[in-house]
Structures are given as C-alpha cells and as structure tokens.
Design an enzyme around this catalytic site. Structure first.
Site, PDB file in Angstrom:
ATOM      1  CG  HIS A   1      -1.713   1.210   1.444  1.00  0.00           C
ATOM      2  ND1 HIS A   1      -3.021   1.336   1.008  1.00  0.00           N
ATOM      3  CD2 HIS A   1      -1.413   2.393   2.056  1.00  0.00           C
ATOM      4  CE1 HIS A   1      -3.479   2.525   1.336  1.00  0.00           C
ATOM      5  NE2 HIS A   1      -2.527   3.185   1.980  1.00  0.00           N
ATOM      6  CD  GLU A   2       1.989   3.415   3.686  1.00  0.00           C
ATOM      7  OE1 GLU A   2       2.211   4.524   3.146  1.00  0.00           O
ATOM      8  OE2 GLU A   2       0.994   3.203   4.401  1.00  0.00           O
TER       9      GLU A   2
ATOM     10  CG  HIS B   1       0.242   6.138  -0.636  1.00  0.00           C
ATOM     11  ND1 HIS B   1      -0.839   6.871  -1.082  1.00  0.00           N
ATOM     12  CD2 HIS B   1      -0.168   5.516   0.506  1.00  0.00           C
ATOM     13  CE1 HIS B   1      -1.858   6.703  -0.262  1.00  0.00           C
ATOM     14  NE2 HIS B   1      -1.484   5.882   0.703  1.00  0.00           N
TER      15      HIS B   1
ATOM     16  CD  GLU C   1      -4.666   6.254   2.348  1.00  0.00           C
ATOM     17  OE1 GLU C   1      -4.440   5.049   2.584  1.00  0.00           O
ATOM     18  OE2 GLU C   1      -3.759   7.104   2.209  1.00  0.00           O
TER      19      GLU C   1
END
Length: 292
Positions: A149-150, A153, A224
């Site tokens: 997930h990071e 980003h 997100e």
C-alpha cells in the site's frame, strides 16, 4: 497511512506561517495602494507564496519525517537483523514490481502504535517507514500488504499531487487571510493598524490553513482507495484485505487513551469525525477491495 499526511500538513503550516511572518516584515508584494487592496496583485502574490510554501514542504518532507519520528534508516549493505533485512528486501521487491527504478529508503521508528507511512519529494527520493508496533503486531502477509500500500502511494506520485492541491489551498489561505487582516486593521487606531495587521495575518493564516487541511484530508481519503488497489496489484488482493482486517482488529482493541491519539491514523470513523481523518472507513476500504 496517516503519518504521511500529518507530516505534510504540519510542515506546510509551519513553512507558511514562517513565510507569512518574513513577508509581513519585508516590503515585498505591495498589494495595498492608497489604502485599498489590489486584488489581482494580491492573488498573484498569494499564488507565488502558496506554491512556494507547498513545494518547500514537499522538499523537506523526507527530512522532517526522519527528524520528527526518529526514523532509523536501514542500509541494505549495513549490519541488519534478519527482520530488518527481510523488511528492506520486501520494500525493494515491491518497488521494482511497481516500476520504481531508484529504491526508497526503508526505516523503522520506535513506537508501539501500528502504523506505516511513505513520504518524499519524488519517486526517486522516497522513504517507507514502519513502526516497531506494526512489525510486532502483524503477521508476515499483513506486513507485506501494508508495505505494498505504501509503495503504491510512491508509484502513484501521491505526494506530488497532494503538494499541487496544497499549493492551491495555500493560495486561497494567503489571499483570504490578508483580506481579513486588512479589514480587521481598519478598525484599529491608525498608529496600531500595522501591528494589528501583522498579528491578524498570522492568526488568520493559521486558522484558514486548518480549515484548508479539510480539503487536503478529503483528497487523501480519495487517494487511499487507489493505494489499496495498487497494493492489491503488488502483493495480491488477499494480502491487502488481510492487512486491512488486521488493522481493523487492532483499532477495535485500542483503548480510549490510544484512540484519542489516532485522529490522523487508520480508523473506523464515520459521519462528521471522518472529515478530520486522512483515511476512509476501514469497512468501506475492505468492501471495495472485495468487490475488485
């Protein structure tokens, strides 16, 4: 997670207040002529200040994260524990899968909270940091989901797009803060008007910056969902859902004192409270991934 947005907003407010103080002292950007505001000049001045502040915050983001969070950067060729080496290898593997050519820095910060964040001025100058609490609480698959997930980003360029939005918000913050300060100063005695104007600029700029952060937080919640999808593509949908469920289980166990510190972190907030959160409701995030 929320640390990325909190650091960006906090740094931005600090930079903007500093710029505001300096420009209020120096005779720069003369937008008041014959006692009246020249709105076109003020808007141009506000845009220059606003975007300068936003990009300065972006440039400082990685350094500020390390300093404020006490992040220990893990060097790939340095002495690492098996857990630390595995963490670095996972981030680099996911980064390569995301098409990132220069590997992000990887770090750990000493905190019992379950959290992680990615920051940095560009894809090639980024940082992925996780809390010690996350590594101690989550299993291997959940950690991989969080890291994916990071990394998503970073691959999505979210810090840059967030900075552009922050620049627009800053422009309006400076614009309306100085109009409001000018109006307030008109009610003061002539000899006190410059001091009132100076103080009012700082007060209104801080107040409007906080209001403007609601726009940034709303955009963060929107991004997100994209990072969740990116994380699912990198680590697999099952691992991403498992990571979110693990986060959900953690938040359900958090006591009242810890919950009060979780305003800008992963959450299950709904309604009005969601306005002040950088992340959407976990149930909604899980639901969207399951439907993917």
């Amino acid at each position: 997670m929320g640390k990325r947005i909190f650091l960006l907003i906090a740094t931005n407010i600090l930079v903007m207040v500093t710029i505001g103080i300096v420009l209020s002292i120096l005779p720069i950007g003369n937008y008041i002529q014959d006692g009246q505001i020249q709105f076109t000049s003020l808007l141009a001045f506000s845009a220059v200040v606003g975007f300068t502040g936003a990009f300065m915050s972006l440039a400082m983001s990685r350094w500020m994260a390390k300093m404020m969070m006490g992040v220990k950067v893990l060097k790939e060729d340095g002495p690492l524990s098996p857990m630390e080496r595995q963490l670095v290898e996972k981030v680099h593997r996911l980064s390569r899968a995301a098409g990132i050519t220069k590997m992000p820095e990887v770090g750990i910060y000493n905190s019992p909270e379950v959290n992680a964040f990615a920051t940095g001025p560009s894809k090639n100058r980024s940082l992925v940091a996780v809390s010690a609490g996350l590594l101690q609480t989550m299993d291997d698959d959940a950690v991989e989901g969080v890291l994916a997930h990071e990394v998503a980003h970073i691959a999505n360029g979210d810090m840059v797009t967030m900075t552009l939005l922050q620049g627009v918000v800053n422009t309006f913050v400076v614009f309306f803060a100085r109009i409001a300060a000018w109006i307030v100063s008109r009610f003061a005695r002539e000899d006190l008007a410059p001091i009132v104007h100076f103080i009012a600029i700082i007060v209104f700029q801080i107040a409007f910056s906080i209001l403007g952060s609601l726009v940034v937080l709303a955009y963060s919640r929107y991004r997100e969902f994209h990072a969740d999808n990116g994380g699912a593509d990198l680590a697999g949908k099952d691992k991403m859902i498992h990571a979110l469920r693990s986060l959900q289980n953690y938040t359900n166990r958090v006591d009242g004192e810890q919950a009060s510190l979780a305003t800008l972190k992963i959450n299950n907030k709904k309604g009005t409270n969601l306005l002040f959160s950088s992340h959407p409701d976990l149930n909604e995030r899980i639901r969207r991934l399951e439907a993917k």
